[in-house]
Enzyme design. Sequence first.
Site, PDB file in Angstrom:
ATOM      1  N   CYS A 126      84.731  78.344   3.955  1.00  6.56           N
ATOM      2  CA  CYS A 126      85.425  78.033   5.207  1.00  6.56           C
ATOM      3  C   CYS A 126      86.329  76.809   5.109  1.00  6.56           C
ATOM      4  CB  CYS A 126      84.414  77.880   6.342  1.00  6.56           C
ATOM      5  SG  CYS A 126      83.272  76.486   6.140  1.00  6.56           S
ATOM      6  N   HIS A 178      80.376  74.757   9.697  1.00  7.12           N
ATOM      7  CA  HIS A 178      81.421  75.781   9.602  1.00  7.12           C
ATOM      8  C   HIS A 178      82.682  75.287  10.317  1.00  7.12           C
ATOM      9  CE1 HIS A 178      82.935  79.805   8.808  1.00  7.12           C
ATOM     10  NE2 HIS A 178      83.279  79.947  10.075  1.00  7.12           N
ATOM     11  N   HIS A 190      89.111  82.143  10.313  1.00  6.96           N
ATOM     12  CA  HIS A 190      88.182  81.422   9.444  1.00  6.96           C
ATOM     13  C   HIS A 190      87.720  82.321   8.306  1.00  6.96           C
ATOM     14  CE1 HIS A 190      84.421  83.155  11.621  1.00  6.96           C
ATOM     15  NE2 HIS A 190      85.484  83.783  12.064  1.00  6.96           N
TER      16      HIS A 190
END
Length: 229
Positions: A126, A178, A190
């Site tokens: 990510c 994240h 993402h």
Amino acid sequence: MSIGPARTARAVRAIAVFAFGGIVALAALFGAFPSPAAAAPAGTAGAMADRPSGASAAPAAPSAGTAASSVPAAPSAGAATPSAAAAAPAAVPLRFVLAEKAQAYLGVPYRFGATYDRDGSGAFDCSAFVQRAYADVGIAIPRTTAKQAAFGRPVAKSQLLIGDLVFFTTRKDRKMNHVGLYIGRGRFIHASPAGGRGVQISSLTSGYWKDAFLYARRIDAVFRAQAQR
């Protein structure tokens, strides 16, 4: 029988008229006097002969040197011309270009720790994905989620703009782990293992990621810059 003076005078006039008529006829025969057609102004005799009864005369041809040219005339010195600014590509906010370039990676696989072409994996995690999206518009940001969160400045969820970083937790202890890139209309892009789709677009306003949202950060450099299209 004698002829009176009056009759004699009439006879003389008749002979004179007859003689003059003969002279006119002979002169016309040999071109001494112009014919009616020749006496008409140049160009009108033919037009009258060719024109149907009741038709108007054809327009006169332009005189020598006045015929219209098929080449458009050059603009005058003061004529308006397109400005250089109008011909130049339009400038757009760089954050819009950032969101567009990020979407070019849709479908790239997710792998924890992967950095796409830098490690030859062809995959992202990510934070590597977000870092690469920013690098594509010439802005360097840190590599990890923790450093990216510290690099930007806080922004409220209700004030999100395209290009902001959004942070989440997928852990039970609610620690941030994240990051994604906000692209407007309540969506973000993402790199995630969710659904095996790799780089994907998800909703920030409903479903799993709505509850997982923690906070957002803004990278001011992308908001100050413009890009040429």
